[in-house]
Design a protein around this motif. Structure first.
Motif, short mmCIF file in Angstrom:
data_model
loop_
_atom_site.label_atom_id
_atom_site.label_comp_id
_atom_site.label_asym_id
_atom_site.label_seq_id
_atom_site.Cartn_x
_atom_site.Cartn_y
_atom_site.Cartn_z
N GLU A 20 19.06 -9.14 11.19
CA GLU A 20 19.76 -10.38 11.13
C GLU A 20 20.83 -10.67 12.33
OE1 GLU A 20 19.38 -13.43 8.81
OE2 GLU A 20 17.83 -12.29 9.47
N THR A 62 19.99 -17.48 11.12
CA THR A 62 20.33 -16.34 10.43
C THR A 62 20.76 -16.60 9.05
OG1 THR A 62 22.22 -15.96 11.17
CG2 THR A 62 20.61 -15.03 12.56
N SER A 63 20.71 -15.61 8.24
CA SER A 63 21.25 -15.74 6.74
C SER A 63 22.77 -15.98 6.72
CB SER A 63 20.59 -14.65 5.97
OG SER A 63 21.01 -13.34 6.36
N GLN A 64 23.35 -15.27 7.48
CA GLN A 64 24.64 -15.08 7.71
C GLN A 64 25.15 -16.62 8.15
OE1 GLN A 64 22.87 -12.78 9.07
NE2 GLN A 64 24.13 -10.62 8.75
N GLU A 66 17.34 -4.75 7.30
CA GLU A 66 17.70 -6.14 7.39
C GLU A 66 18.95 -6.45 7.99
OE1 GLU A 66 15.72 -9.74 5.02
OE2 GLU A 66 16.77 -8.46 3.61
N ASN A 119 18.61 -11.18 15.25
CA ASN A 119 18.21 -12.69 15.25
C ASN A 119 19.44 -13.50 15.85
OD1 ASN A 119 15.60 -12.21 14.35
ND2 ASN A 119 16.34 -12.34 12.13
N SER A 141 14.95 -15.01 7.10
CA SER A 141 15.55 -16.19 7.55
C SER A 141 14.72 -17.08 8.49
CB SER A 141 17.10 -15.93 8.32
OG SER A 141 16.95 -15.05 9.43
N THR A 189 22.99 -11.13 3.95
CA THR A 189 22.00 -10.51 4.74
C THR A 189 20.38 -10.76 4.34
OG1 THR A 189 22.20 -8.33 3.74
CG2 THR A 189 23.44 -8.64 5.65
N HIS A 190 20.45 -11.60 3.19
CA HIS A 190 19.19 -11.92 2.68
C HIS A 190 19.33 -13.11 2.44
CE1 HIS A 190 14.81 -11.10 1.78
NE2 HIS A 190 15.05 -11.51 0.88
#
Length: 385
Positions: A58, A278-280, A54, A61, A261, A307-308
């Motif tokens: 990301e 993205t989640s970040q 994952e 992504n 995400s 990361t999630h």
């Protein structure tokens, strides 16, 4: 590829679990191997591989988002360069016409002598004004020509640089795509090496661990009474609920499949509030909210590296796209170690009345799969910030 094998493994776990549910969680022997493999160790390995996959997803992504933006820059510069070159062509044509006109009207006599020798001094003065205007027009045309040439050269250089950056991003994206596939192959290899007994024990160990983590999390007082969502938050939640049952696919943004995400970004885009992909970036750029002030629609972010991500549903539950091989589902908020929460619309007023969306049957079925050790006692406490 990975999803098919993972679904087969999960099916084997369910089938075997009917018979092997009483198997102790401490260790499960592999038939014929003469060695024991710890279920806790297997789960840790599996979670580590999922988390690496994952994280790589990301990263991919993020590069995809930058590549998309860079392509837009290249298109804009190309269009601007085309317009400038057209203007440059027109300026050169105007300069050529003025040069020909100047050649036809050239004379060795100065304007002063022409005025003295003219039979009609007034007409000569008028012609002088005209010639003066033509001279000014020539100066402006030459200035425009020089300016357009400089602008064309500058734009050509910027367009070349932008195209080079696009090529570098495309190369990086391909490398990151290969990295994701490599990590997913590692997950497949580990699952393929497990016996039905190990799969069943692994599934049971995971379920019990998540249940314990959720109980500790809720008992810790981390969550308060849910606030009502904003109008946009309600739309995001309802969209996410409509996606239940759709498969996880890394890099996917719907409509047939999503990654974590991808689901959250599309849900909020449909709600009228675009958020980072993205989640970040969602964690870094959106406004953070305390967990005890959560309201439906807020985004819950997981793991120290963010990361999630999932969408808060209410009552300690989230909607998430868990992992490859799984489907969009409703999960306990503590299925993974919580980093914190962010709100895409901090200025959105809470609704006066709110009825949560009705969940379809089986919305919470399936694995909640953590990507790291989500069952450590300290996990809920360290995430409350």
């Amino acid at each position: 590829m990975s999803g098919r094998l993972l679904r087969l493994a999960c099916a084997a776990a369910v089938t075997a679990g009917i018979v092997l549910a009483p198997v102790p969680a401490a260790a499960v022997p592999e038939p014929g191997s003469g060695a024991d493999r710890s279920v806790a160790g297997l789960l840790t390995d599996l979670q580590r591989l999922y988390r690496e996959a994952e994280k790589a997803t990301e990263t991919y992504n993020g590069t995809e988002e930058r590549l998309r933006a860079q392509r837009a820059v290249v298109r804009r510069l190309d269009a601007e360069l085309a317009r400038t070159r057209l203007s440059l062509r027109d300026s050169r044509g105007a300069a050529g016409r003025l040069a020909r006109q100047q050649y036809r009207n050239s004379s060795d006599l100065s304007p002063y002598l022409r005025l003295l020798l003219a039979r009609d001094p007034q007409r000569a003065l008028d012609q002088g004004h005209v010639l003066g205007q033509l001279a000014r027009d020539r100066a402006e045309t030459v200035g425009r020509l020089a300016g357009n040439e400089r602008k064309a050269d500058e734009l050509a250089g910027r367009a070349r640089k932008a195209l080079e950056e696009q090529a570098a991003l495309a190369k990086r994206q391909a490398e990151e795509r290969d990295g994701v596939r490599e990590r997913l192959r590692a997950v497949e290899e580990l699952l393929a090496s497990l016996t039905p007994g190990e799969l069943a024990a692994l599934a049971e160990f995971e379920r019990s661990g998540i249940a314990e983590a959720q109980e500790r999390f809720m008992a810790s007082g981390a969550l308060g009474d849910d606030d009502k969502p904003s109008a946009a938050g309600e739309r995001a939640v309802r969209f996410a609920v409509e996606q239940l049952g759709k498969p996880y696919e890394w890099g996917a943004e719907g409509p047939a499949s999503y990654d974590c995400s991808g689901l959250t970004s599309v849900a909020w885009e449909r709600a009228g509030t675009p958020v980072p992909r993205t989640s970040q970036e969602q964690w870094a750029r959106l406004e953070r909210v305390p967990l005890d002030e959560l309201r439906p629609g807020d985004l819950v972010v997981y793991f120290p590296e963010a990361t999630h991500v999932a969408i808060y549903l209410g009552d300690g539950m989230v909607v998430q796209a868990p992992r490859p091989g799984a489907e969009v589902k409703v999960s306990p908020i503590a299925a993974n170690p919580v980093l914190g929460a962010v709100r895409p619309d901090p200025g959105g007023e809470p609704l006066r009345r709110y009825t949560p969306p009705r969940l379809p049957e089986g919305a919470a079925d399936g694995s909640d799969e953590g990507y790291a050790d989500a069952y450590a006692p300290a996990a809920p406490e360290t995430s409350i910030r």
